[in-house]
Design a protein around this motif. Structure first.
Motif, short mmCIF file in Angstrom:
data_model
loop_
_atom_site.label_atom_id
_atom_site.label_comp_id
_atom_site.label_asym_id
_atom_site.label_seq_id
_atom_site.Cartn_x
_atom_site.Cartn_y
_atom_site.Cartn_z
N LEU A 49 -5.10 7.93 8.83
CA LEU A 49 -4.32 6.77 9.25
C LEU A 49 -3.63 6.97 10.60
O LEU A 49 -3.07 6.02 11.15
N ASP A 51 -0.86 8.65 11.30
CA ASP A 51 0.60 8.52 11.22
C ASP A 51 1.13 9.65 10.37
O ASP A 51 0.47 10.12 9.42
N LEU A 53 3.49 9.48 8.20
CA LEU A 53 3.73 8.89 6.88
C LEU A 53 5.06 9.32 6.26
O LEU A 53 5.89 8.49 5.92
N THR A 64 7.95 7.03 7.13
CA THR A 64 8.00 6.46 8.47
C THR A 64 7.98 4.93 8.37
O THR A 64 7.78 4.37 7.28
N PHE A 66 5.68 2.97 9.40
CA PHE A 66 4.35 2.56 8.95
C PHE A 66 4.20 2.75 7.44
O PHE A 66 3.64 1.90 6.74
N ALA A 69 5.92 0.02 5.58
CA ALA A 69 5.15 -1.23 5.61
C ALA A 69 3.96 -1.16 4.67
O ALA A 69 3.56 -2.17 4.09
N LEU A 70 3.41 0.03 4.47
CA LEU A 70 2.23 0.21 3.63
C LEU A 70 2.57 0.31 2.15
O LEU A 70 1.76 -0.02 1.29
#
Length: 302
Positions: A49, A51, A53, A64, A66, A69-70
């Motif tokens: 991904l 990132d 994470l 994080t 991201f 958001a996931l």
């Protein structure tokens, strides 16, 4: 990564567990994996991904931006898949080891949970009923996120995606210590309203069913204190001049267990009713249907 077909979807189970637990070791225990296996899966997911994470922090990890958001779409997808699979599977309460996360108001828990847990112990000894607090302020959010499979509380009419079953109609009584001045003499509305009153409110509201009943009369009660937990009520009443108006079932149970006195509330308080609410996606789930029937049966007995 923009192509989902290139992602090992098993890694999303690891991501979901770490996002929920905010701790790699606890996530490993939740998944039944070793801590190195979870760390390896996170490393692969980070590479896929692009990132970090999760960032290490004292006492766990922090997602994080991201990862935050996931987290919701991954959790929702996995929860929906689990619910779909559970709905298709036969359910035998005698052998099942299913966990039922539910949301009960403090009143619902006090009135229904003892009988409900006793029956679960007899009929479904391997099942776990995991009760968390739920009321009109958070029940729908808990159900929508999948944090609870059903809610039992005094709840407003839910949205179209939810089913509501009405349970216990409830009257009210006033509770006080046995040597309280109001236990003797004429029981009048003036004496009642001039006495400092205790209000139980889990969310800190200073209005209760009694205040709603008084709205059209031009009268107000004298509020002395607000408490968040029912467990504090008996000792407060025994050590003060405060009185409290509660559901009749709860008031009678407290009176019997703590040597308190009940009197009929001298205000016509509209009866309230507990509701059982759940998302319609769970209607066909055999285990969920069994639990609903159990709650309905115990509500009728109460």
């Amino acid at each position: 990564m923009t192509n989902l077909s290139q992602l090992d979807l098993n890694l999303l189970r690891v991501f979901d567990a770490v996002a929920r637990e905010r701790h790699v070791t606890r996530a490993a225990e939740r998944l039944g994996l070793s801590q190195p296996a979870v760390s390896n899966a996170l490393s692969r997911l980070r590479g896929a991904l692009g990132d970090e994470l999760f960032l290490r922090r004292p006492g766990g990890v922090e997602p994080t931006a991201f990862a935050l958001a996931l987290a919701a779409p991954v959790a929702e997808a996995l929860d929906r898949l689990a619910e779909t699979l559970a709905a298709q599977a036969p359910f035998d309460p005698a052998t099942s080891r299913r966990v039922f996360p539910v949301a009960f108001s403090e009143y619902a828990e006090a009135v229904l949970a003892p009988r409900l847990l006793a029956r679960l112990g007899r009929e479904a000894p391997g099942c776990l009923l995991a009760i968390r607090h739920g009321d009109r302020t958070n029940a729908e959010a808990l159900l929508e996120r999948g944090d609870a499979v059903l809610a039992v509380a005094v709840l407003p009419e839910p949205g179209a995606l939810y089913t509501r079953i009405r349970l216990l109609p409830e009257a009210f009584m006033t509770l006080m210590r046995p040597d309280h001045p109001l236990t003797e003499g004429e029981w009048t509305l003036d004496r009642f309203l001039s006495t400092p009153q205790l209000l139980h409110s889990a969310n800190g509201s200073r209005d209760g069913a009694l205040d709603v009943a008084l709205e059209g009369t031009g009268r107000q009660r004298r509020l002395g204190a607000v408490v968040a937990h029912l467990s504090a009520v008996p000792q407060i009443l025994l050590q003060t001049d405060l009185i409290i108006t509660l559901s009749a079932r709860l008031a009678e149970a407290m009176a019997a267990s703590h040597g308190l006195v009940t009197r009929p509330t001298p205000v016509d308080v509209r009866h309230t009713r507990l509701s059982l609410v759940f998302h319609r996606r769970l209607e066909a789930d055999a285990g969920h249907a069994w639990l609903r029937r159990l709650i309905l049966a115990e509500a009728r007995e109460v």
